[in-house]
Design a protein around this motif. Sequence first.
Motif, PDB file in Angstrom:
ATOM      1  N   VAL A  34      -2.910  15.315  -0.597  1.00  0.00           N
ATOM      2  CA  VAL A  34      -3.514  14.009  -0.331  1.00  0.00           C
ATOM      3  C   VAL A  34      -2.902  13.012  -1.313  1.00  0.00           C
ATOM      4  O   VAL A  34      -3.212  13.009  -2.501  1.00  0.00           O
ATOM      5  N   LYS A  35      -2.021  12.163  -0.782  1.00  0.00           N
ATOM      6  CA  LYS A  35      -1.216  11.293  -1.634  1.00  0.00           C
ATOM      7  C   LYS A  35      -1.819   9.903  -1.827  1.00  0.00           C
ATOM      8  O   LYS A  35      -1.523   9.231  -2.813  1.00  0.00           O
ATOM      9  N   ALA A  36      -2.633   9.450  -0.864  1.00  0.00           N
ATOM     10  CA  ALA A  36      -3.128   8.068  -0.928  1.00  0.00           C
ATOM     11  C   ALA A  36      -4.367   7.922  -0.053  1.00  0.00           C
ATOM     12  O   ALA A  36      -4.609   8.724   0.860  1.00  0.00           O
ATOM     13  N   ILE A  37      -5.123   6.867  -0.346  1.00  0.00           N
ATOM     14  CA  ILE A  37      -6.335   6.548   0.414  1.00  0.00           C
ATOM     15  C   ILE A  37      -6.332   5.061   0.738  1.00  0.00           C
ATOM     16  O   ILE A  37      -6.024   4.231  -0.136  1.00  0.00           O
ATOM     17  N   VAL A  38      -6.680   4.719   1.983  1.00  0.00           N
ATOM     18  CA  VAL A  38      -6.889   3.327   2.389  1.00  0.00           C
ATOM     19  C   VAL A  38      -8.357   3.185   2.770  1.00  0.00           C
ATOM     20  O   VAL A  38      -8.831   3.867   3.687  1.00  0.00           O
TER      21      VAL A  38
ATOM     22  N   ILE B  56      -6.426  10.031  -7.090  1.00  0.00           N
ATOM     23  CA  ILE B  56      -5.663   9.665  -5.893  1.00  0.00           C
ATOM     24  C   ILE B  56      -5.563   8.143  -5.801  1.00  0.00           C
ATOM     25  O   ILE B  56      -6.582   7.450  -5.893  1.00  0.00           O
ATOM     26  N   PRO B  57      -4.379   7.585  -5.623  1.00  0.00           N
ATOM     27  CA  PRO B  57      -4.225   6.129  -5.497  1.00  0.00           C
ATOM     28  C   PRO B  57      -5.022   5.591  -4.298  1.00  0.00           C
ATOM     29  O   PRO B  57      -5.044   6.208  -3.231  1.00  0.00           O
ATOM     30  N   ILE B  58      -5.659   4.432  -4.500  1.00  0.00           N
ATOM     31  CA  ILE B  58      -6.525   3.862  -3.462  1.00  0.00           C
ATOM     32  C   ILE B  58      -6.160   2.409  -3.211  1.00  0.00           C
ATOM     33  O   ILE B  58      -6.022   1.622  -4.153  1.00  0.00           O
ATOM     34  N   LEU B  59      -6.039   2.071  -1.926  1.00  0.00           N
ATOM     35  CA  LEU B  59      -5.889   0.678  -1.506  1.00  0.00           C
ATOM     36  C   LEU B  59      -7.207   0.224  -0.900  1.00  0.00           C
ATOM     37  O   LEU B  59      -7.661   0.777   0.101  1.00  0.00           O
ATOM     38  N   TYR B  60      -7.831  -0.768  -1.525  1.00  0.00           N
ATOM     39  CA  TYR B  60      -9.066  -1.347  -1.004  1.00  0.00           C
ATOM     40  C   TYR B  60      -8.730  -2.579  -0.179  1.00  0.00           C
ATOM     41  O   TYR B  60      -7.938  -3.431  -0.595  1.00  0.00           O
TER      42      TYR B  60
END
Length: 320
Positions: free
Chosen positions: A196-200, A257-261
């Motif tokens: 799991v590399k990223a979250i949007v 984990i990197p997150i884009l809000y």
Amino acid sequence: MNVKKKRWMKIGIGLLSVVLIIDIIASFYFYNLAIERNVKDFLVGNSDLDVSAEAMDVFTEGDWREWNQNQEFEQIEMTSYDGLKLQGYFLEAEEPTDKTVVLAHGYLGGASDMGLYGQYYYEELGYNVFTADLRGHGDSEGDYIGFGWHDRLDYADWVDLIIEKQGPDTEIVLHGVSMGAATVLMASGEDLPENVKAIVADSPYSSVYDLFDYQLDRMFHLPAFPVLPSTSLVTNMRAGYSLTEASALDQVQKTDIPILYIHGNADTFVPTAMATELYENTSSEADLITFDDASHGEAFVTQKDRYVEEMEAFLEKYME
């Protein structure tokens, strides 16, 4: 104790009893209203959920719906940690790829609703697409709505299943909207695999308690106390979680984990301040992108060019 004091004590006990009974009735009412799986009419006509005519046209009649129906999704059934049969849907990319998007829908929605985003990931980014009916929704079992809390464990299991299916080199981005955004944020604090590399997270709330507190005031003009603490007790008894423990805010303080809000500045259903608070308390690398004049969950439609530009720039940093 004189007669007058006894009388006032009886009156006081009587009033407290009445208040307690009313509070208990209200707690079961709000549990039934918002959490128990049933027909939900209370949101019909809610002005906080109004979207632009442009967005409504796309949501209801966009070509993504036809695209969704024409795809041959593989239906996958999974048994949850507590014995529920959950339904997921996997679409393999046209060209072989190790990249997969795992989508999570909003309150009262279903897996098919995420075709709006799935089409973009599939056609423009060449990803495999996975989506699921959250517990208490669609074809998945469950007699209550988890608001992301128990769903976070379901999504951790879905991730494991996808890795097993696609192989150890697969890279995954979790993308959720509204309740789905809270779901993937709550999952972020669990021990997820490095795949799991990223979250949007589009239009997330900070916690279920905070969301209910906000909506209780906005929709019913009621204070949080004593209704929400007692509703939380009812929820714990009947659904197995409390409103306070169901916190995306607590979970993002543990994630790596990197997150884009993503949030609309005109969102009055889930206030933008919640996304800001989440962003400011995230322990991993994170970005917050807000969209002027966008209401709840509509930025992908009304300002799609900027939305996908920001999203793709974010994914390019973390999806190898």
